[in-house]
Design an enzyme around this catalytic site. Structure first.
Site, PDB file in Angstrom:
ATOM      1  N   ARG A 239      -5.823   0.171 -10.520  1.00 46.36           N
ATOM      2  CA  ARG A 239      -5.270  -1.522  -9.783  1.00 46.36           C
ATOM      3  C   ARG A 239      -4.908  -0.695  -8.795  1.00 46.36           C
ATOM      4  O   ARG A 239      -3.806  -0.157  -8.288  1.00 46.36           O
ATOM      5  CB  ARG A 239      -4.061  -1.659 -11.163  1.00 46.36           C
ATOM      6  CG  ARG A 239      -5.120  -2.173 -12.121  1.00 46.36           C
ATOM      7  CD  ARG A 239      -4.209  -2.501 -13.548  1.00 46.36           C
ATOM      8  NE  ARG A 239      -4.582  -3.154 -14.270  1.00 46.36           N
ATOM      9  CZ  ARG A 239      -4.659  -2.966 -15.688  1.00 46.36           C
ATOM     10  NH1 ARG A 239      -3.583  -2.112 -15.908  1.00 46.36           N
ATOM     11  NH2 ARG A 239      -5.391  -2.913 -16.673  1.00 46.36           N
TER      12      ARG A 239
ATOM     13  N   GLY B 271     -10.544 -10.045 -12.338  1.00 45.23           N
ATOM     14  CA  GLY B 271      -9.664  -9.132 -11.388  1.00 45.23           C
ATOM     15  C   GLY B 271     -10.362  -8.579 -10.217  1.00 45.23           C
ATOM     16  O   GLY B 271     -10.207  -8.995  -8.783  1.00 45.23           O
TER      17      GLY B 271
ATOM     18  N   ASP C 181     -11.508  -6.378 -24.031  1.00 45.53           N
ATOM     19  CA  ASP C 181     -10.602  -7.581 -24.867  1.00 45.53           C
ATOM     20  C   ASP C 181     -11.406  -9.108 -25.513  1.00 45.53           C
ATOM     21  O   ASP C 181     -11.112  -9.548 -25.795  1.00 45.53           O
ATOM     22  CB  ASP C 181      -9.655  -8.541 -23.345  1.00 45.53           C
ATOM     23  CG  ASP C 181      -8.628  -8.010 -23.543  1.00 45.53           C
ATOM     24  OD1 ASP C 181      -8.412  -7.089 -24.328  1.00 45.53           O
ATOM     25  OD2 ASP C 181      -7.862  -7.714 -22.343  1.00 45.53           O
TER      26      ASP C 181
ATOM     27  N   GLY D 159     -12.783  -6.341 -15.246  1.00 40.58           N
ATOM     28  CA  GLY D 159     -12.374  -7.286 -14.748  1.00 40.58           C
ATOM     29  C   GLY D 159     -12.463  -8.617 -14.607  1.00 40.58           C
ATOM     30  O   GLY D 159     -12.883  -8.278 -13.285  1.00 40.58           O
TER      31      GLY D 159
ATOM     32  N   SER E  72     -14.503  -4.431 -20.487  1.00 46.53           N
ATOM     33  CA  SER E  72     -13.043  -4.558 -21.258  1.00 46.53           C
ATOM     34  C   SER E  72     -13.073  -4.717 -22.551  1.00 46.53           C
ATOM     35  O   SER E  72     -13.655  -5.379 -23.523  1.00 46.53           O
ATOM     36  CB  SER E  72     -12.690  -6.034 -20.736  1.00 46.53           C
ATOM     37  OG  SER E  72     -11.360  -6.730 -21.573  1.00 46.53           O
TER      38      SER E  72
ATOM     39  N   GLU F 153      -1.545  -9.309 -29.694  1.00 36.82           N
ATOM     40  CA  GLU F 153      -0.318  -9.401 -28.519  1.00 36.82           C
ATOM     41  C   GLU F 153       0.354 -10.440 -28.029  1.00 36.82           C
ATOM     42  O   GLU F 153       1.503 -10.589 -28.067  1.00 36.82           O
ATOM     43  CB  GLU F 153      -0.646  -7.415 -27.969  1.00 36.82           C
ATOM     44  CG  GLU F 153      -1.769  -8.304 -27.101  1.00 36.82           C
ATOM     45  CD  GLU F 153      -1.263  -6.943 -26.366  1.00 36.82           C
ATOM     46  OE1 GLU F 153      -0.914  -5.586 -25.908  1.00 36.82           O
ATOM     47  OE2 GLU F 153      -3.049  -6.989 -25.237  1.00 36.82           O
TER      48      GLU F 153
HETATM   49  O1  F6P Z   1      -7.251  -5.599 -20.881  1.00 40.15           O
HETATM   50  C1  F6P Z   1      -6.857  -4.386 -21.031  1.00 40.15           C
HETATM   51  C2  F6P Z   1      -5.541  -3.900 -21.599  1.00 40.15           C
HETATM   52  O2  F6P Z   1      -6.320  -2.724 -23.324  1.00 40.15           O
HETATM   53  C3  F6P Z   1      -5.357  -5.711 -22.969  1.00 40.15           C
HETATM   54  O3  F6P Z   1      -5.244  -5.271 -24.726  1.00 40.15           O
HETATM   55  C4  F6P Z   1      -3.924  -5.601 -22.893  1.00 40.15           C
HETATM   56  O4  F6P Z   1      -3.133  -5.986 -23.269  1.00 40.15           O
HETATM   57  C5  F6P Z   1      -3.664  -4.270 -21.629  1.00 40.15           C
HETATM   58  O5  F6P Z   1      -4.945  -3.822 -21.232  1.00 40.15           O
HETATM   59  C6  F6P Z   1      -2.605  -3.338 -21.640  1.00 40.15           C
HETATM   60  O6  F6P Z   1      -2.700  -2.748 -20.444  1.00 40.15           O
HETATM   61  P1  F6P Z   1      -2.035  -1.457 -19.870  1.00 40.15           P
HETATM   62  O7  F6P Z   1      -3.084  -0.129 -20.127  1.00 40.15           O
HETATM   63  O8  F6P Z   1      -2.155  -1.508 -18.403  1.00 40.15           O
HETATM   64  O9  F6P Z   1      -1.157  -0.973 -20.778  1.00 40.15           O
END
Ligand code: F6P
Length: 363
Positions: free
Chosen positions: A74, A106, A152, A104, A150, A250
């Site tokens: 990121r 972004g 999600d 994604g 992703s 979550e």
């Molecule tokens: O977007 C993918 C994801 O795994 C989500 O399901 C979760 O909320 C987030 O990323 C977790 O982010 P990080 O890897 O920065 O902890």
């Protein structure tokens, strides 16, 4: 011929390597020079060793690997114009005018902004003598093709994002494992799954594992959710079931927008029903490990289609995102999909759930 660069950006997901591989091989097959950009936009900004030419063999034996072998990040620098200026310089110097971005919404938005700014970035690079007029003329138009990676499945326009199927495999494998130990001890388990603001993983995992209850962001529970939950759990127990499985996404909340956490649910089950209860938070296990056959093939098809889209692009072709529609790989206008995805996020934030689900469409 053409210079194509491929990079992965934002959170990783299973199947990204298959997509990278397909881009490299399809590109080479069509006579292009293909480059990896490592560590996402950060590698594009930093240049140097981060941008390397790929060959046929450099993507051998990666299709089965989870994550992304070229790294992802990121990136803050790319959000600043100075960062994008360096990125443009790094691309122009190598003759890269085609970008394949796997990430994604972004990451795709960033790519679009970069393309909109391209001409002015090149002008500024000339003015500051970082590139020559000749270099600008050779690299006048930047073409972009996106793919959504992703777990999600939260992107509008595609039936499945790359990684979702593998994450589901991992989740149901974990639930199956929990079920066997829950059975032995007649326990109730609360499993927290990922998905950010999207309940797709939770719902499909619940269906596939015959869970007793599921909490998702799109369908917040009513004030009396505790009674409903207890009734359902007792009903299953009195029907002879030795265990209960509850899945909590979550991002789940109640009608007022208060988070529904695994701890809260556990407290209800313990206080009201006195059941022996445990919590399992799956976490990043869901994003790791080998991609499923579906995600490998999805990545392959998307990657090949992205290169074809770039090769067919003319100077004024709008950026596209390669999507799955039914069983077809299709090209959709990138910004339309991004805007719709962001409208879903807004609707979710404003707690307009029906609108969010409607906007999201089939995915
Ligand atoms: O977007 C993918 C994801 O795994 C989500 O399901 C979760 O909320 C987030 O990323 C977790 O982010 P990080 O890897 O920065 O902890």
């Amino acid at each position: 011929g053409h210079g194509i660069a491929v990079f992965t950006s934002g959170g990783d997901s299973q199947g990204m390597n298959a997509a990278v591989r397909a881009v490299v091989r399809m590109g080479i097959y069509l006579g292009c020079k293909v480059y990896f950009i490592k560590e996402g936009y950060q590698g594009m900004v930093d240049g140097g060793e981060n941008i390397v030419e790929a060959n046929w063999a450099s993507v051998s034996s990666i299709i089965h690997r989870g994550g992304t072998v070229i790294g992802s990040a990121r990136c803050m620098d790319f959000k600043e114009r100075a960062g994008r200026l360096s990125a443009a310089e790094n691309l122009v110097k190598r003759g890269i005018t085609n970008l394949v971005v796997i990430g994604g919404d972004g990451s795709l938005t960033g790519a679009n902004l970069f393309r909109v700014e391209w001409t002015s970035l090149l002008d500024e690079l000339i003015a500051t003598k970082r590139i020559t007029a000749e270099e600008r003329d050779k690299n006048k138009a930047l073409h972009i093709a996106g793919m959504v990676g992703s777990i999600d499945n939260d992107f509008c326009g595609t039936d499945m994002t790359i990684g979702t199927d593998s994450a589901l495999h991992r989740i149901i494998e974990a639930i199956d494992a929990i079920v066997s130990t829950a059975y032995s001890h007649q326990r109730t388990f609360i499993m927290e799954v990922m998905g950010r603001h999207c309940g797709y993983l939770a719902v499909v995992a619940a269906l596939a594992s015959e869970a007793d209850y599921v909490f998702i962001p799109e369908d917040p529970v009513k004030i009396d959710w505790k009674d409903q939950l207890c009734k359902k759990l007792l009903q299953e127990r009195s029907a002879g079931q030795r265990l209960n499985i509850i899945i909590v996404a979550e991002g789940a909340t109640d009608r007022e927008g208060n988070p529904i956490t695994a701890e809260m649910v556990k407290k209800v089950v313990v206080d009201e029903l006195n059941q022996d209860t445990r919590i399992t938070v799956l976490g990043h296990v869901q994003r790791g490990g080998n991609p499923s056959a579906f995600d490998r093939v999805l990545g392959c098809r998307m990657g090949a289609e992205a290169v074809m889209a770039l090769m067919e692009a003319t100077d004024d072709t709008e950026p596209c995102v390669v999507s799955l529609d039914g069983n077809q790989a299709v090209r959709l206008p990138l910004m339309e999909c991004v805007n719709r995805t962001q409208a879903v996020a807004k609707a979710m934030a404003e707690r307009k759930f029906e609108l969010a689900v409607e906007l999201r469409g089939r995915s």
